[in-house]
Design a protein around this motif. Sequence first.
Motif, short mmCIF file in Angstrom:
data_model
loop_
_atom_site.label_atom_id
_atom_site.label_comp_id
_atom_site.label_asym_id
_atom_site.label_seq_id
_atom_site.Cartn_x
_atom_site.Cartn_y
_atom_site.Cartn_z
N GLY A 63 0.80 -1.22 0.00
CA GLY A 63 0.00 0.00 0.00
C GLY A 63 0.83 1.26 0.00
O GLY A 63 0.28 2.36 -0.11
N PHE A 64 2.15 1.14 0.13
CA PHE A 64 3.03 2.31 0.06
C PHE A 64 3.34 2.64 -1.40
O PHE A 64 3.29 1.76 -2.27
N ASP A 65 3.68 3.90 -1.65
CA ASP A 65 3.92 4.29 -3.03
C ASP A 65 5.38 4.62 -3.32
O ASP A 65 5.69 5.16 -4.38
N ASP A 66 6.28 4.33 -2.37
CA ASP A 66 7.70 4.54 -2.63
C ASP A 66 8.51 3.40 -2.03
O ASP A 66 8.06 2.72 -1.09
N ILE A 67 9.70 3.18 -2.57
CA ILE A 67 10.53 2.03 -2.21
C ILE A 67 10.94 2.08 -0.74
O ILE A 67 10.88 1.07 -0.02
N ASN A 68 11.37 3.24 -0.25
CA ASN A 68 11.87 3.34 1.11
C ASN A 68 10.83 2.90 2.14
O ASN A 68 11.11 2.11 3.05
N ARG A 69 9.63 3.43 2.04
CA ARG A 69 8.59 3.10 3.03
C ARG A 69 8.21 1.63 2.96
O ARG A 69 7.98 0.98 3.98
N ALA A 70 8.12 1.09 1.74
CA ALA A 70 7.75 -0.32 1.61
C ALA A 70 8.80 -1.23 2.25
O ALA A 70 8.47 -2.16 2.99
N LEU A 71 10.08 -0.96 1.98
CA LEU A 71 11.14 -1.81 2.53
C LEU A 71 11.23 -1.70 4.05
O LEU A 71 11.58 -2.66 4.73
N PRO A 132 23.30 10.28 0.73
CA PRO A 132 22.66 9.01 0.38
C PRO A 132 22.30 8.93 -1.10
O PRO A 132 22.29 9.92 -1.83
N THR A 133 21.97 7.73 -1.52
CA THR A 133 21.35 7.52 -2.82
C THR A 133 19.85 7.68 -2.66
O THR A 133 19.26 7.16 -1.72
N ASP A 134 19.24 8.41 -3.57
CA ASP A 134 17.82 8.73 -3.47
C ASP A 134 16.98 7.60 -4.08
O ASP A 134 16.67 7.60 -5.26
N LEU A 135 16.60 6.63 -3.25
CA LEU A 135 15.76 5.53 -3.73
C LEU A 135 14.38 6.02 -4.15
O LEU A 135 13.71 5.40 -4.98
N GLY A 136 13.95 7.15 -3.59
CA GLY A 136 12.66 7.70 -3.95
C GLY A 136 12.58 8.21 -5.37
O GLY A 136 11.49 8.46 -5.88
#
Length: 760
Positions: A63-71, A132-136
């Motif tokens: 249900g998350f829309d970005d990689i960081n929150r999902a992981l 950091p690397t911006d995974l978003g």
Amino acid sequence: MFRLFATTSAFALLATAAGGAQAQETAQLEEVVVVGSRATARLVTDSPAPVDVISAETLAAQGFDDINRALAFIAPSFNFPRGATGPSAANTRAASLRGLAPDQVLVLVDGKRWHASSVINFNNVFGRGSVPTDLGAIPMSAVARIEILRDGAAAQYGSDAIAGVINIVMRSDRGGRATVQAGRTEEGDGGTVTASLGYGFTLGERGRLNLSAEVRSRNSTNRAAIDSRYGRVTTQQGDPDSLDVGLAANGEYDLGGAVTLYGDVVYDRRRSISPAQYRAPTVAPAIYPQGFVPHIRLDLDDAGGAVGLRGAWRGWSWDLSDAPGYSHARFAVRDTTNTSLGTASPTRFDGGGARYVQNVLDFTASRPLRLGAGGNLALGVEHRWEGFKIISGEPNSYTGAGAQGFPGFNPPTPVDADRGAVAAFVDGELKPVESVTLAAAARYEHYGDFGDATSGKISALWRPVPVLAVRGTISTGFRAPSLQQRFFSTVTSQSSGGILVNIGTFAVDDPVSRALGASPLKPEKSHNLSAGLVVTPAAGFSFTADVFRIRIEDRIALSETLSGAAVTAVLKAAGVTNASQARFFTNAADTTTRGYELTANWRGRLGANGRFDVTAGHTQTDTDLDRLRANLVLPSLPLLGVAAIDLMADALPRTKTTLTARADWRAWSAGVNLARFGSFRAVQVASEQVFGPITTIDLTLDYAVNSRLKVGLSVLNLSDAYPDKIADRALTQGGGIQYPEVGGVGTNGREYVLRLSSRF
């Protein structure tokens, strides 16, 4: 820990009983990875180092829309504290692996080194001073799976891979896909809309191409309390307004003669608006008689990709590629003023920006070894070029006191730096017998600005019986100081002991920094040890346990914010009038991080019409400060104080437990995520505080209307859990700032998400 072992033991007994019925299913469900080895792809359970694999379906189902929150809620060793105040914290939301800094994790896209952000995190949150690397910036809809290597791998992949490697594998499937997702918080704010469209198709009989487009729009949230000074909410604490437009493409084409042309590209355009801290009515009474909150707008362009050729020649497989990367950030300030200009001051300013460019030229050759039960040998060379530039803001933005909230960039010396680095490596694996895998790697790198670095790694996996494997690694690593850390310079308005002041961040070789105790930056050096067990007692079930120790010498950090008479004298002598405190980057600390990780996975069939997947994980990390170097120039001023040390070692949850379960039955799919984040510690305003554990539960439900259309609903943070409140919040904008910006959970509370997806 006992509960997790009990749970996984119960899983093992059930899996053993169901083993025969699931044998065929296992062949389809086993996870194959490519990260951590240059041999052929292999099963996760055959890797000498721990690897997590998260599929696109698992990511989307959260249900998350970005990689960081999902992981953050499904990978136990991955943390994503959601800092919000200030443009750097809100837009470089630093992710962490094994409790280490964001720039101690190397990110790859389809196996190629990805670039760092041009925005350095200089706010007082976790990852302070990191690049950091911006995974978003990578559209989640373009991702096929994510592989997380939880082990030092600098000898294999180069600088930054101290904590591990995250490899993002792009989609290569055929057909079309579309998704629309919308949500909001329980409080009625934070409205989000995400829409994605993708299509994969063939190029004749010899190639393929996959295209993805994604738009993510998020409205701001605010969890600030009433300001006791004025009887109203005056400030903002929460997510910023943001809009991301992302595009991605990847494909390949067989040129004939055993040669294939391949490539990928990802582009993201982000606009966000972040609040600074509230300014009292006395700051600019003629312009803002009720006080004001400055807002900083960030326009960020982020692009990267790779193009290459791969083929075979006389038993060797070879790969030649070039991978450019680009990040350009521009800042503007509005709803503000420059008090030095009086009533003639504008209320909007161009604050300038920063640009980072990287290009990696890489050649790798490998071939199988016909020794024992098999093996592989890989050799390679690499050239990397980097450039970093700071673009000054308009003069009114930095004149005198500068624009409130974000004085424009105006480095004392123009910043337009670059450097080159060359590397050579050898990476080999050997199976002397079928039950034993041995691996070794060595890498030499030469940087034009600080010299040489050599790293090595030895790994082994032994499977004495089919259901049990023992594994371990020993490695050394390094992280080169980034150009951003060497040359970054700016003035920002931040809270110091509850009072807003202008703080100058000066480049390491600036005369101000040298006069305050700075010395040339050195690379970080690491020594990694890990050992573990892999247990596969039945088809569809696996359990892993790993322990690790990571010692890092000369850790690079942003120094303590220095103040006092000596600092005032140095700033005055240098002609600095718009800052009263100062800081710089330093190799001030040596640390040791110890911990363990447990994971269990059980997957299989639910009769003839369904299947299930249950994954549990637990991790514990503890970082100790082994050595803190003294300030040899001004001994009374520490290079790192309690606040900076806490952000480095204690601002993340010490423990984290996750449980992810999903069941598919005919047209229905249901899932639950449970995450428990342990306690953490940080200095809040004037005192150090320990924040207690927090548990979140997410529920998802999907229904397939037909073979092409699916609808779904997610309730995130079902229990509406929040971090502990700041104990001394009376000093935070009249008590307006209630929650810490470190830890593992944000401050949005319960959220509802509705989605519609289609395949065509």
